[in-house]
Design a protein around this motif. Structure first.
Motif, PDB file in Angstrom:
ATOM      1  N   ALA A 105       0.826  -1.216   0.000  1.00  0.00           N
ATOM      2  CA  ALA A 105       0.000   0.000   0.000  1.00  0.00           C
ATOM      3  C   ALA A 105       0.854   1.257   0.000  1.00  0.00           C
ATOM      4  O   ALA A 105       0.321   2.362   0.070  1.00  0.00           O
ATOM      5  N   GLY A 106       2.160   1.117  -0.038  1.00  0.00           N
ATOM      6  CA  GLY A 106       3.033   2.278   0.023  1.00  0.00           C
ATOM      7  C   GLY A 106       3.386   2.656   1.445  1.00  0.00           C
ATOM      8  O   GLY A 106       3.201   1.879   2.385  1.00  0.00           O
ATOM      9  N   HIS A 107       3.890   3.874   1.610  1.00  0.00           N
ATOM     10  CA  HIS A 107       4.449   4.296   2.898  1.00  0.00           C
ATOM     11  C   HIS A 107       3.397   4.455   3.992  1.00  0.00           C
ATOM     12  O   HIS A 107       3.673   4.185   5.154  1.00  0.00           O
ATOM     13  N   ARG A 108       2.207   4.889   3.635  1.00  0.00           N
ATOM     14  CA  ARG A 108       1.163   5.145   4.642  1.00  0.00           C
ATOM     15  C   ARG A 108       0.168   3.990   4.668  1.00  0.00           C
ATOM     16  O   ARG A 108      -0.991   4.124   4.279  1.00  0.00           O
ATOM     17  N   ILE A 109       0.569   2.871   5.187  1.00  0.00           N
ATOM     18  CA  ILE A 109      -0.264   1.665   5.168  1.00  0.00           C
ATOM     19  C   ILE A 109      -1.540   1.874   5.966  1.00  0.00           C
ATOM     20  O   ILE A 109      -2.639   1.521   5.524  1.00  0.00           O
ATOM     21  N   HIS A 110      -1.414   2.450   7.167  1.00  0.00           N
ATOM     22  CA  HIS A 110      -2.591   2.579   8.039  1.00  0.00           C
ATOM     23  C   HIS A 110      -3.635   3.528   7.474  1.00  0.00           C
ATOM     24  O   HIS A 110      -4.799   3.449   7.843  1.00  0.00           O
ATOM     25  N   ARG A 111      -3.231   4.422   6.571  1.00  0.00           N
ATOM     26  CA  ARG A 111      -4.186   5.336   5.945  1.00  0.00           C
ATOM     27  C   ARG A 111      -4.766   4.753   4.652  1.00  0.00           C
ATOM     28  O   ARG A 111      -5.956   4.905   4.373  1.00  0.00           O
ATOM     29  N   ARG A 112      -3.937   4.094   3.865  1.00  0.00           N
ATOM     30  CA  ARG A 112      -4.372   3.615   2.554  1.00  0.00           C
ATOM     31  C   ARG A 112      -4.997   2.221   2.600  1.00  0.00           C
ATOM     32  O   ARG A 112      -5.778   1.863   1.724  1.00  0.00           O
ATOM     33  N   ALA A 113      -4.641   1.444   3.607  1.00  0.00           N
ATOM     34  CA  ALA A 113      -5.198   0.090   3.721  1.00  0.00           C
ATOM     35  C   ALA A 113      -5.484  -0.208   5.187  1.00  0.00           C
ATOM     36  O   ALA A 113      -4.892  -1.129   5.770  1.00  0.00           O
ATOM     37  N   PRO A 114      -6.395   0.554   5.813  1.00  0.00           N
ATOM     38  CA  PRO A 114      -6.605   0.418   7.258  1.00  0.00           C
ATOM     39  C   PRO A 114      -7.068  -0.963   7.697  1.00  0.00           C
ATOM     40  O   PRO A 114      -6.660  -1.436   8.764  1.00  0.00           O
ATOM     41  N   GLN A 115      -7.907  -1.628   6.904  1.00  0.00           N
ATOM     42  CA  GLN A 115      -8.385  -2.938   7.316  1.00  0.00           C
ATOM     43  C   GLN A 115      -7.283  -3.983   7.264  1.00  0.00           C
ATOM     44  O   GLN A 115      -7.174  -4.841   8.156  1.00  0.00           O
ATOM     45  N   ARG A 116      -6.451  -3.922   6.235  1.00  0.00           N
ATOM     46  CA  ARG A 116      -5.319  -4.857   6.168  1.00  0.00           C
ATOM     47  C   ARG A 116      -4.300  -4.543   7.254  1.00  0.00           C
ATOM     48  O   ARG A 116      -3.690  -5.449   7.837  1.00  0.00           O
ATOM     49  N   TRP A 117      -4.123  -3.262   7.543  1.00  0.00           N
ATOM     50  CA  TRP A 117      -3.242  -2.860   8.638  1.00  0.00           C
ATOM     51  C   TRP A 117      -3.750  -3.424   9.964  1.00  0.00           C
ATOM     52  O   TRP A 117      -2.991  -4.012  10.735  1.00  0.00           O
ATOM     53  N   LEU A 118      -5.037  -3.246  10.222  1.00  0.00           N
ATOM     54  CA  LEU A 118      -5.617  -3.738  11.473  1.00  0.00           C
ATOM     55  C   LEU A 118      -5.527  -5.250  11.579  1.00  0.00           C
ATOM     56  O   LEU A 118      -5.261  -5.795  12.660  1.00  0.00           O
ATOM     57  N   ALA A 119      -5.742  -5.955  10.467  1.00  0.00           N
ATOM     58  CA  ALA A 119      -5.667  -7.413  10.502  1.00  0.00           C
ATOM     59  C   ALA A 119      -4.273  -7.868  10.905  1.00  0.00           C
ATOM     60  O   ALA A 119      -4.115  -8.771  11.745  1.00  0.00           O
ATOM     61  N   ALA A 120      -3.254  -7.246  10.329  1.00  0.00           N
ATOM     62  CA  ALA A 120      -1.879  -7.627  10.652  1.00  0.00           C
ATOM     63  C   ALA A 120      -1.528  -7.247  12.085  1.00  0.00           C
ATOM     64  O   ALA A 120      -0.913  -8.031  12.823  1.00  0.00           O
ATOM     65  N   VAL A 121      -1.929  -6.056  12.493  1.00  0.00           N
ATOM     66  CA  VAL A 121      -1.553  -5.560  13.820  1.00  0.00           C
ATOM     67  C   VAL A 121      -2.293  -6.320  14.921  1.00  0.00           C
ATOM     68  O   VAL A 121      -1.681  -6.729  15.920  1.00  0.00           O
ATOM     69  N   THR A 122      -3.591  -6.517  14.788  1.00  0.00           N
ATOM     70  CA  THR A 122      -4.324  -7.209  15.840  1.00  0.00           C
ATOM     71  C   THR A 122      -3.887  -8.667  15.953  1.00  0.00           C
ATOM     72  O   THR A 122      -3.872  -9.236  17.040  1.00  0.00           O
ATOM     73  N   SER A 123      -3.509  -9.281  14.841  1.00  0.00           N
ATOM     74  CA  SER A 123      -2.962 -10.630  14.901  1.00  0.00           C
ATOM     75  C   SER A 123      -1.679 -10.638  15.718  1.00  0.00           C
ATOM     76  O   SER A 123      -1.447 -11.513  16.564  1.00  0.00           O
ATOM     77  N   HIS A 124      -0.835  -9.649  15.490  1.00  0.00           N
ATOM     78  CA  HIS A 124       0.414  -9.526  16.254  1.00  0.00           C
ATOM     79  C   HIS A 124       0.134  -9.297  17.725  1.00  0.00           C
ATOM     80  O   HIS A 124       0.780  -9.873  18.611  1.00  0.00           O
ATOM     81  N   LEU A 125      -0.846  -8.430  18.016  1.00  0.00           N
ATOM     82  CA  LEU A 125      -1.156  -8.117  19.407  1.00  0.00           C
ATOM     83  C   LEU A 125      -1.711  -9.329  20.161  1.00  0.00           C
ATOM     84  O   LEU A 125      -1.522  -9.456  21.372  1.00  0.00           O
ATOM     85  N   ARG A 126      -2.371 -10.215  19.426  1.00  0.00           N
ATOM     86  CA  ARG A 126      -2.884 -11.453  20.053  1.00  0.00           C
ATOM     87  C   ARG A 126      -1.770 -12.484  20.242  1.00  0.00           C
ATOM     88  O   ARG A 126      -1.996 -13.528  20.866  1.00  0.00           O
ATOM     89  N   GLY A 127      -0.624 -12.214  19.667  1.00  0.00           N
ATOM     90  CA  GLY A 127       0.476 -13.164  19.791  1.00  0.00           C
ATOM     91  C   GLY A 127       0.464 -14.228  18.717  1.00  0.00           C
ATOM     92  O   GLY A 127       1.166 -15.238  18.832  1.00  0.00           O
ATOM     93  N   ALA A 128      -0.323 -14.011  17.658  1.00  0.00           N
ATOM     94  CA  ALA A 128      -0.397 -15.010  16.583  1.00  0.00           C
ATOM     95  C   ALA A 128       0.859 -14.975  15.740  1.00  0.00           C
ATOM     96  O   ALA A 128       1.484 -13.934  15.588  1.00  0.00           O
TER      97      ALA A 128
END
Length: 223
Positions: A200-223
């Protein structure tokens, strides 16, 4: 019995602002986090300075954690914010539970190691950005931050080895101006780092927020 919320601190990029996290904030809160979004020095709402050292940004964040009474947090950072988050983790590793470093600018370790950016013309683009955004942030801040990140940072590189926090390195892929190959160097240096690329380029959380959240929340759960 309601589970107690954990604390998560989001650090914005140079030239950006806390509002950049608005599109993902609700998702982080739904994941069980109390979200804090401080303003970095040199940006609207924060002090302007005569000089901007990377370590000073780190010290500001640690001071804010102290003022808020946050003993242990998850740190999320984008670009400059990612580098500052990594500096905090190196300085006070016992206070960082997890790290999310989105499009981390990776400085050289030694002289001649190459700049974080892998694309020609980035310097000119930053100068234009500084001129156009001068009412929202201090152009001096942008110039000095970029100059510092182009200098060798051997102490930072050495300190990464001792960061125990599980770390997610979010890469923006070929659309980003950053040299994507440098994330592999960080993953080899840190004991618990993984790379996820979201094209998504440099601003992932702005341009692809749902994909950003999927990756981040998976990490936060320890997956």
């Amino acid at each position: 019995m309601t589970e107690e919320l954990k604390d998560l601190v989001c650090l914005h990029a140079a030239g950006s602002a806390p509002a950049t996290w608005d599109g993902v904030r609700a998702g982080l809160e739904e994941a069980g986090y109390r979200v804090h979004c401080p303003t970095l020095a040199g940006h609207r709402g924060a002090a302007r300075r005569t000089a901007y050292r990377l370590d000073d940004f780190r010290d500001d964040v640690v001071r804010e954690l102290d003022e808020l009474g946050l003993e242990r947090v998850t740190l999320v950072g984008h670009s400059l914010g990612a580098f500052v988050a990594s500096l905090v983790a190196v300085q006070v590793p016992e206070r960082v539970e997890r790290l999310v470093l989105e499009e981390l600018p990776v400085p050289p370790r030694y002289a001649g190691g190459g700049p974080p950016s892998g694309k020609v013309g980035t310097g000119a683009a930053l100068r234009v950005m500084g001129f156009l955004g001068r009412k929202k942030f201090d152009p001096r801040m942008l110039r000095e931050v970029v100059a510092e990140l182009r200098k060798p940072q051997p102490a930072w590189w050495d300190g990464l080895i001792a960061v125990p926090a599980p770390t997610l390195l979010l890469a923006g892929g070929p659309k980003s101006h950053l040299d994507q190959s440098r994330f592999e160097l960080i993953a080899k240096q840190m004991p618990s780092a993984t790379i996820v690329t979201v094209d998504a380029g440099h601003r992932i959380h702005r341009r692809a927020p749902q994909r950003w959240l999927a990756a981040v929340t998976s990490h936060l759960r320890g997956a």
